[in-house]
Motif scaffolding. Structure first.
Motif, mmCIF file in Angstrom:
data_model
loop_
_atom_site.group_PDB
_atom_site.id
_atom_site.type_symbol
_atom_site.label_atom_id
_atom_site.label_comp_id
_atom_site.label_asym_id
_atom_site.label_seq_id
_atom_site.Cartn_x
_atom_site.Cartn_y
_atom_site.Cartn_z
ATOM 1 N N THR A 94 83.891 12.109 -57.567
ATOM 2 C CA THR A 94 82.832 11.199 -57.975
ATOM 3 C C THR A 94 81.802 11.944 -58.818
ATOM 4 N N GLY A 95 81.527 11.429 -60.009
ATOM 5 C CA GLY A 95 80.562 12.055 -60.901
ATOM 6 C C GLY A 95 81.121 13.168 -61.761
ATOM 7 N N ALA A 96 82.421 13.455 -61.646
ATOM 8 C CA ALA A 96 83.026 14.558 -62.391
ATOM 9 C C ALA A 96 83.534 14.103 -63.753
ATOM 10 N N THR A 97 83.714 15.080 -64.641
ATOM 11 C CA THR A 97 84.314 14.826 -65.952
ATOM 12 C C THR A 97 85.436 15.826 -66.181
ATOM 13 N N ARG A 98 86.337 15.493 -67.120
ATOM 14 C CA ARG A 98 87.451 16.379 -67.445
ATOM 15 C C ARG A 98 87.728 16.272 -68.942
ATOM 16 N N PRO A 99 87.758 17.408 -69.678
ATOM 17 C CA PRO A 99 88.042 17.337 -71.108
ATOM 18 C C PRO A 99 89.498 16.971 -71.376
ATOM 19 N N VAL A 100 89.706 16.083 -72.336
ATOM 20 C CA VAL A 100 91.035 15.696 -72.792
ATOM 21 C C VAL A 100 91.097 16.008 -74.290
ATOM 22 N N THR A 101 91.977 16.936 -74.675
ATOM 23 C CA THR A 101 92.061 17.388 -76.052
ATOM 24 C C THR A 101 93.264 16.756 -76.743
ATOM 25 N N VAL A 102 93.007 16.172 -77.916
ATOM 26 C CA VAL A 102 94.046 15.518 -78.705
ATOM 27 C C VAL A 102 94.225 16.295 -80.010
ATOM 28 N N GLU A 103 95.468 16.530 -80.390
ATOM 29 C CA GLU A 103 95.795 17.254 -81.620
ATOM 30 C C GLU A 103 96.391 16.285 -82.637
ATOM 31 N N PHE A 104 96.065 16.507 -83.922
ATOM 32 C CA PHE A 104 96.542 15.636 -84.998
ATOM 33 C C PHE A 104 97.158 16.494 -86.097
ATOM 34 N N ARG A 105 98.401 16.174 -86.483
ATOM 35 C CA ARG A 105 99.079 16.873 -87.579
ATOM 36 C C ARG A 105 99.770 15.829 -88.457
ATOM 37 N N PRO A 106 99.099 15.384 -89.537
ATOM 38 C CA PRO A 106 99.677 14.330 -90.390
ATOM 39 C C PRO A 106 100.856 14.834 -91.209
ATOM 40 N N ARG A 107 101.807 13.936 -91.475
ATOM 41 C CA ARG A 107 102.977 14.251 -92.288
ATOM 42 C C ARG A 107 102.932 13.593 -93.660
ATOM 43 N N GLU A 108 102.168 12.505 -93.786
ATOM 44 C CA GLU A 108 102.103 11.768 -95.036
ATOM 45 C C GLU A 108 100.660 11.409 -95.368
ATOM 46 N N ALA A 109 100.442 10.970 -96.610
ATOM 47 C CA ALA A 109 99.108 10.577 -97.054
ATOM 48 C C ALA A 109 98.840 9.129 -96.673
ATOM 49 N N ILE A 110 98.770 8.875 -95.379
ATOM 50 C CA ILE A 110 98.481 7.546 -94.848
ATOM 51 C C ILE A 110 97.532 7.700 -93.665
ATOM 52 N N THR A 111 96.992 6.579 -93.209
ATOM 53 C CA THR A 111 96.159 6.576 -92.009
ATOM 54 C C THR A 111 97.014 6.252 -90.794
ATOM 55 N N TYR A 112 96.908 7.095 -89.785
ATOM 56 C CA TYR A 112 97.673 6.925 -88.549
ATOM 57 C C TYR A 112 96.754 6.376 -87.455
ATOM 58 N N TYR A 113 97.359 5.585 -86.567
ATOM 59 C CA TYR A 113 96.611 5.003 -85.458
ATOM 60 C C TYR A 113 97.373 5.215 -84.151
ATOM 61 N N ASP A 114 96.611 5.391 -83.072
ATOM 62 C CA ASP A 114 97.202 5.516 -81.743
ATOM 63 C C ASP A 114 96.150 5.066 -80.741
ATOM 64 N N THR A 115 96.482 5.166 -79.458
ATOM 65 C CA THR A 115 95.558 4.780 -78.389
ATOM 66 C C THR A 115 95.620 5.816 -77.282
ATOM 67 N N LEU A 116 94.468 6.335 -76.897
ATOM 68 C CA LEU A 116 94.360 7.305 -75.801
ATOM 69 C C LEU A 116 93.920 6.581 -74.538
ATOM 70 N N CYS A 117 94.636 6.786 -73.438
ATOM 71 C CA CYS A 117 94.354 6.066 -72.192
ATOM 72 C C CYS A 117 94.293 7.020 -71.010
ATOM 73 N N ILE A 118 93.567 6.612 -69.976
ATOM 74 C CA ILE A 118 93.666 7.254 -68.666
ATOM 75 C C ILE A 118 94.057 6.183 -67.654
ATOM 76 N N PHE A 119 94.984 6.568 -66.800
ATOM 77 C CA PHE A 119 95.524 5.656 -65.789
ATOM 78 C C PHE A 119 95.050 6.107 -64.414
#
Length: 202
Positions: A94-119
């Motif tokens: 209760t009251g705690a936090t946890r860092p979640v690190t996301v890495e991005f490596r694009p392959r093309e000249a476009i905009t990519y979309y995704d969704t980050l979730c916690i279950f």
């Protein structure tokens, strides 16, 4: 049992029966515990902005838990050019936090979309935020962005052409690294200089 607040709840269930003029009442203790669910991320989104194609960058958001202690799992709905590099499963008091690190490596000249979730593994609830990032060319633009030769029968060859354009504001010196077998380059310079706006083909 449907609690309207957190904590222990107590009540009594009474069962009354009449038999041959007698009234019999039996009481049972009823207990339950209301769980507080209040978790999520400290940022409304993960926005990488422009990232050079082929390069890698990271961003970190904090998962928080203001409810009862529990175990959580972080995941991406797509997970193609984005990936989680930190621990995916973790406990949060209760009251705690946890860092979640996301890495991005694009392959093309476009905009990519995704969704980050916690279950929330205890209450089976999910909290999500959007993730986005755009791949851009730095000094050289490649068309297509990568070569994909599919369904090539053994002992036969397939070819493709890559156009390389200098999109910077000045000339660039370059050296071409040739691929190894079974790939080979059949045309195009191995080194030299390319003027701003000029194009070479491979």
């Amino acid at each position: 049992f449907r609690p309207t607040s957190a904590g222990n709840k107590f009540d009594t269930l009474s069962v009354t029966a009449s038999f041959r003029g007698c009234t019999i009442t039996k009481k049972f203790a009823v207990t339950g515990y209301g769980i507080t669910v209040d978790n999520g991320f400290d940022s409304p989104n993960v926005a990488f902005g422009n990232v050079t194609i082929g390069k890698t960058t990271q961003q970190t958001v904090n998962a928080f838990n203001n409810g009862d202690a529990g175990r959580f799992t972080a995941y991406l709905k797509v997970g193609d050019v984005f990936r989680i590099t930190s621990a995916r499963g973790f406990q949060l008091a209760t009251g705690a936090t946890r860092p979640v690190t996301v890495e991005f490596r694009p392959r093309e000249a476009i905009t990519y979309y995704d969704t980050l979730c916690i279950f929330d593994q205890r209450c089976f609830t999910t909290t999500c935020i959007p993730v986005s990032g755009t791949g851009v060319f730095d000094a050289l633009e490649f068309e297509p962005s990568f070569v994909l030769l599919e369904n090539v029968i053994g002992c036969e060859c397939a070819r493709d052409t890559v156009e390389v354009t200098n999109v910077s504001s000045g000339p660039l010196n370059f050296t071409t690294t040739l691929p190894g077998a079974p790939f080979s380059v059949t045309g195009g310079p191995t080194s030299g200089s390319i003027a701003a706006g000029a194009q070479i083909s491979y």
